[in-house]
Design a protein around this motif. Structure first.
Motif, PDB file in Angstrom:
ATOM      1  N   ASP A 184      76.710   9.755 -36.756  1.00 49.08           N
ATOM      2  CA  ASP A 184      75.574  10.023 -37.643  1.00 49.08           C
ATOM      3  C   ASP A 184      74.339   9.406 -36.991  1.00 49.08           C
ATOM      4  O   ASP A 184      74.375   8.247 -36.535  1.00 49.08           O
ATOM      5  CB  ASP A 184      75.865   9.380 -39.010  1.00 49.08           C
ATOM      6  N   LEU A 185      73.253  10.184 -36.944  1.00 45.96           N
ATOM      7  CA  LEU A 185      72.032   9.664 -36.314  1.00 45.96           C
ATOM      8  C   LEU A 185      71.481   8.515 -37.146  1.00 45.96           C
ATOM      9  O   LEU A 185      71.611   8.516 -38.380  1.00 45.96           O
ATOM     10  CB  LEU A 185      70.995  10.775 -36.183  1.00 45.96           C
ATOM     11  N   ASP A 186      70.866   7.576 -36.465  1.00 44.67           N
ATOM     12  CA  ASP A 186      70.311   6.412 -37.164  1.00 44.67           C
ATOM     13  C   ASP A 186      68.855   6.682 -37.545  1.00 44.67           C
ATOM     14  O   ASP A 186      68.061   7.128 -36.707  1.00 44.67           O
ATOM     15  CB  ASP A 186      70.384   5.174 -36.246  1.00 44.67           C
ATOM     16  N   ASN A 187      68.555   6.409 -38.800  1.00 52.53           N
ATOM     17  CA  ASN A 187      67.168   6.514 -39.310  1.00 52.53           C
ATOM     18  C   ASN A 187      66.511   7.867 -38.989  1.00 52.53           C
ATOM     19  O   ASN A 187      65.328   7.937 -38.655  1.00 52.53           O
ATOM     20  CB  ASN A 187      66.298   5.386 -38.726  1.00 52.53           C
ATOM     21  N   PHE A 188      67.304   8.902 -39.083  1.00 56.52           N
ATOM     22  CA  PHE A 188      66.791  10.236 -38.763  1.00 56.52           C
ATOM     23  C   PHE A 188      65.713  10.682 -39.759  1.00 56.52           C
ATOM     24  O   PHE A 188      64.771  11.400 -39.416  1.00 56.52           O
ATOM     25  CB  PHE A 188      67.964  11.229 -38.754  1.00 56.52           C
ATOM     26  N   LYS A 189      65.860  10.225 -40.986  1.00 62.08           N
ATOM     27  CA  LYS A 189      64.952  10.642 -42.062  1.00 62.08           C
ATOM     28  C   LYS A 189      63.487  10.355 -41.701  1.00 62.08           C
ATOM     29  O   LYS A 189      62.589  11.138 -42.003  1.00 62.08           O
ATOM     30  CB  LYS A 189      65.350   9.903 -43.357  1.00 62.08           C
ATOM     31  N   ASN A 192      61.775  13.149 -39.840  1.00 60.05           N
ATOM     32  CA  ASN A 192      61.411  14.244 -40.759  1.00 60.05           C
ATOM     33  C   ASN A 192      60.154  13.875 -41.546  1.00 60.05           C
ATOM     34  O   ASN A 192      59.238  14.677 -41.676  1.00 60.05           O
ATOM     35  CB  ASN A 192      62.540  14.483 -41.764  1.00 60.05           C
ATOM     36  N   HIS A 197      60.036  18.757 -40.959  1.00 61.88           N
ATOM     37  CA  HIS A 197      61.402  19.261 -40.842  1.00 61.88           C
ATOM     38  C   HIS A 197      61.641  19.999 -39.521  1.00 61.88           C
ATOM     39  O   HIS A 197      62.711  19.875 -38.912  1.00 61.88           O
ATOM     40  CB  HIS A 197      61.645  20.203 -42.031  1.00 61.88           C
ATOM     41  N   ASP A 201      64.460  19.414 -36.854  1.00 62.63           N
ATOM     42  CA  ASP A 201      65.380  20.469 -36.399  1.00 62.63           C
ATOM     43  C   ASP A 201      65.466  20.483 -34.881  1.00 62.63           C
ATOM     44  O   ASP A 201      66.545  20.642 -34.306  1.00 62.63           O
ATOM     45  CB  ASP A 201      64.880  21.853 -36.859  1.00 62.63           C
ATOM     46  N   ARG A 223      79.007  20.486 -36.071  1.00 65.35           N
ATOM     47  CA  ARG A 223      78.004  19.831 -36.929  1.00 65.35           C
ATOM     48  C   ARG A 223      78.587  19.812 -38.328  1.00 65.35           C
ATOM     49  O   ARG A 223      78.913  20.851 -38.901  1.00 65.35           O
ATOM     50  CB  ARG A 223      76.682  20.592 -36.906  1.00 65.35           C
ATOM     51  N   GLY A 226      73.734  18.005 -42.127  1.00 61.82           N
ATOM     52  CA  GLY A 226      72.660  17.023 -41.976  1.00 61.82           C
ATOM     53  C   GLY A 226      72.571  16.504 -40.555  1.00 61.82           C
ATOM     54  O   GLY A 226      72.539  17.277 -39.602  1.00 61.82           O
ATOM     55  N   ASP A 227      72.602  15.185 -40.396  1.00 60.04           N
ATOM     56  CA  ASP A 227      72.517  14.597 -39.046  1.00 60.04           C
ATOM     57  C   ASP A 227      73.865  14.018 -38.628  1.00 60.04           C
ATOM     58  O   ASP A 227      73.934  13.083 -37.847  1.00 60.04           O
ATOM     59  CB  ASP A 227      71.415  13.530 -38.996  1.00 60.04           C
ATOM     60  N   LYS A 311      77.407   1.558 -38.816  1.00 57.49           N
ATOM     61  CA  LYS A 311      76.072   1.464 -39.448  1.00 57.49           C
ATOM     62  C   LYS A 311      75.857   0.032 -39.951  1.00 57.49           C
ATOM     63  O   LYS A 311      74.805  -0.572 -39.713  1.00 57.49           O
ATOM     64  CB  LYS A 311      75.969   2.414 -40.649  1.00 57.49           C
ATOM     65  N   ARG A 315      73.909  -0.393 -36.444  1.00 58.56           N
ATOM     66  CA  ARG A 315      73.592   0.932 -35.871  1.00 58.56           C
ATOM     67  C   ARG A 315      73.611   0.917 -34.335  1.00 58.56           C
ATOM     68  O   ARG A 315      73.629  -0.142 -33.724  1.00 58.56           O
ATOM     69  CB  ARG A 315      72.252   1.478 -36.385  1.00 58.56           C
TER      70      ARG A 315
HETATM   71  N1  LIG Z   1      65.185  18.522 -40.008  1.00 62.89           N
HETATM   72  C1  LIG Z   1      66.323  18.556 -40.684  1.00 62.89           C
HETATM   73  N2  LIG Z   1      66.666  17.509 -41.463  1.00 62.89           N
HETATM   74  C2  LIG Z   1      67.837  17.547 -42.123  1.00 62.89           C
HETATM   75  C3  LIG Z   1      68.702  18.652 -42.037  1.00 62.89           C
HETATM   76  N3  LIG Z   1      69.801  18.392 -42.812  1.00 62.89           N
HETATM   77  C4  LIG Z   1      69.607  17.182 -43.356  1.00 62.89           C
HETATM   78  N4  LIG Z   1      68.424  16.658 -42.956  1.00 62.89           N
HETATM   79  C5  LIG Z   1      67.827  15.381 -43.280  1.00 62.89           C
HETATM   80  O1  LIG Z   1      68.542  14.385 -42.572  1.00 62.89           O
HETATM   81  C6  LIG Z   1      68.309  13.148 -43.209  1.00 62.89           C
HETATM   82  C7  LIG Z   1      69.623  12.391 -43.260  1.00 62.89           C
HETATM   83  O2  LIG Z   1      69.338  11.114 -43.534  1.00 62.89           O
HETATM   84  P1  LIG Z   1      70.457  10.036 -43.730  1.00 62.89           P
HETATM   85  O3  LIG Z   1      71.585  10.269 -42.770  1.00 62.89           O
HETATM   86  O4  LIG Z   1      70.819   9.975 -45.154  1.00 62.89           O
HETATM   87  O5  LIG Z   1      69.720   8.760 -43.371  1.00 62.89           O
HETATM   88  P2  LIG Z   1      69.103   8.288 -42.010  1.00 62.89           P
HETATM   89  O6  LIG Z   1      67.613   8.256 -42.139  1.00 62.89           O
HETATM   90  O7  LIG Z   1      69.626   9.041 -40.862  1.00 62.89           O
HETATM   91  O8  LIG Z   1      69.594   6.814 -41.982  1.00 62.89           O
HETATM   92  P3  LIG Z   1      71.005   6.261 -41.634  1.00 62.89           P
HETATM   93  O9  LIG Z   1      71.970   7.376 -41.559  1.00 62.89           O
HETATM   94  O10 LIG Z   1      71.335   5.293 -42.739  1.00 62.89           O
HETATM   95  O11 LIG Z   1      70.843   5.564 -40.331  1.00 62.89           O
HETATM   96  C8  LIG Z   1      67.719  13.458 -44.598  1.00 62.89           C
HETATM   97  O12 LIG Z   1      66.359  13.153 -44.580  1.00 62.89           O
HETATM   98  C9  LIG Z   1      67.911  14.966 -44.714  1.00 62.89           C
HETATM   99  O13 LIG Z   1      66.881  15.575 -45.461  1.00 62.89           O
HETATM  100  C10 LIG Z   1      68.318  19.742 -41.217  1.00 62.89           C
HETATM  101  O14 LIG Z   1      69.019  20.747 -41.082  1.00 62.89           O
HETATM  102  N5  LIG Z   1      67.138  19.658 -40.556  1.00 62.89           N
END
Ligand SMILES: Nc1nc2c(ncn2[C@@H]2O[C@H](COP(=O)(O)OP(=O)(O)OP(=O)(O)O)[C@@H](O)[C@H]2O)c(=O)[nH]1
Length: 323
Positions: A184-189, A192, A197, A201, A223, A226-227, A311, A315
């Motif tokens: 799982d990616l770290d702090n991906f949110k 975005n 978005h 992507d 996949r 999400g991430d 995590k 992380r």
């Molecule tokens: N751009 C994009 N974002 C996505 C997609 N699917 C899910 N997401 C976003 O991916 C993010 C996943 O965040 P999380 O895994 O909950 O949290 P994180 O910020 O990665 O933090 P940690 O996992 O705790 O390290 C959310 O903001 C979702 O809205 C997608 O297909 N495209």
């Protein structure tokens, strides 16, 4: 009497013509060496070749390279089949890619049957071919939608489940270890939220590309949503310690590859495009398995738990599951 026979003969010929010449399906006949001895005019309407150009050709000349390969594979598989599958009255049905005179491609559903002489020897084949290009295309689109993630084109959760079940079965027979890596990616949110978005992507696409480069072709990268991504490593060593080392090496390679900087195109407030360098890491959970041990659901659950431990450990870390 003669007039009546002549009339009957004319009617029979008219019926034959109606059935063969007017039919939308291509009707064909070959000799025992698969050389075409008859082909109905529907083939010219469909593929553009006149009957005289086709008669005398090998059946395989009707197909594209892919078509030839798939039909040859089918024939081979069939010749290995059970005796009941070689019953004289049996029809063989398959789809094959055909070539057209203007270098195009179309799909035909072929229904073929063997012809025998009085001694039971094969003397040839006959059958029909019906165009099914639209159906094959539609089936492929449905399959793509059902089993692949539309963004990255990687297998989705459903196909991953299937692949993992297959891996467990193969490993059960071979006695080798396999491994499942959930990452799982770290702090991906943040990405975005910061750049939108579309930029997120783009990063997910790049992550998918890097992951595929980190593993062998026969391994699966999927996949999960999400991430979150899942990697299945097939057929590691038969020795646990060795397998552990191999899985660690791949997980490290993935961790390093994903942590390398990403160059992302972003839109600035003045609508000008800029390239920004982004840093992103992943947390990885790994579980080793032998075929007899667990279901695919158990393995994913254990690897997922290990990923959450990674995590929690800060992380950008790899954790192995101890169940
Ligand atoms: N751009 C994009 N974002 C996505 C997609 N699917 C899910 N997401 C976003 O991916 C993010 C996943 O965040 P999380 O895994 O909950 O949290 P994180 O910020 O990665 O933090 P940690 O996992 O705790 O390290 C959310 O903001 C979702 O809205 C997608 O297909 N495209």
């Amino acid at each position: 009497m003669v007039t009546q026979r002549t009339q009957e003969l004319r009617e029979s010929e008219a019926l034959y013509r109606l059935l063969t010449e007017e039919a939308l399906d291509v009707i064909w006949k070959t000799d025992r060496d698969l050389r075409i001895t008859y082909i109905s005019p529907a083939d010219e309407r469909l593929r553009g070749f006149k009957a005289k150009e086709v008669i005398g050709q090998q059946v395989f000349d009707l197909f594209t390279e892919d078509g030839v390969a798939s039909v040859k594979a089918l024939i081979e598989k069939r010749s290995e089949g059970a005796p009941s599958r070689t019953a004289p009255d049996e029809y063989l049905t398959f789809n094959a890619q055909h070539r057209t005179k203007n270098a195009g491609v179309l799909w035909g559903e072929v229904i073929a049957k063997r012809d025998f002489d009085a001694r039971g020897e094969i003397v040839g084949y006959h059958g029909t071919t019906r165009e099914c290009t639209d159906r094959v295309r539609l089936e492929s689109e449905v399959r793509q939608l059902a089993f692949f993630d539309p963004l990255t084109n990687l297998p989705n959760r459903r196909l991953l489940d299937d692949r993992l079940r297959q891996s467990i079965a193969v490993i059960k027979r071979s006695g080798n270890y396999g491994a499942v890596i959930v990452l799982d990616l770290d702090n991906f949110k943040i990405l975005n939220d910061l750049h939108g978005h579309d930029v997120g992507d783009f990063l997910l696409l790049e992550v998918a590309r890097r992951l595929v480069h980190c593993v062998r072709q026969k391994d699966t990268v999927a996949r999960f949503g999400g991430d979150e991504f899942v990697v299945i490593l097939d057929e590691l060593s038969t020795v646990k310690l060795m397998s552990l080392r191999q899985a660690t090496e791949v997980a490290e390679k993935i961790r390093n590859s994903l942590a390398a900087p990403y160059l992302l195109k972003v839109m600035q407030t003045d609508q000008a495009e800029a390239v920004v360098q982004h840093q992103c890491s992943a947390s990885l959970g790994v579980v080793l398995f032998l075929g007899q041990e667990a279901s695919q659901h158990d393995l994913l659950k254990w690897a997922d738990n290990a990923m959450y431990q990674a995590k929690a450990a800060g992380r950008n870390v790899i954790r192995f599951s101890d169940r």
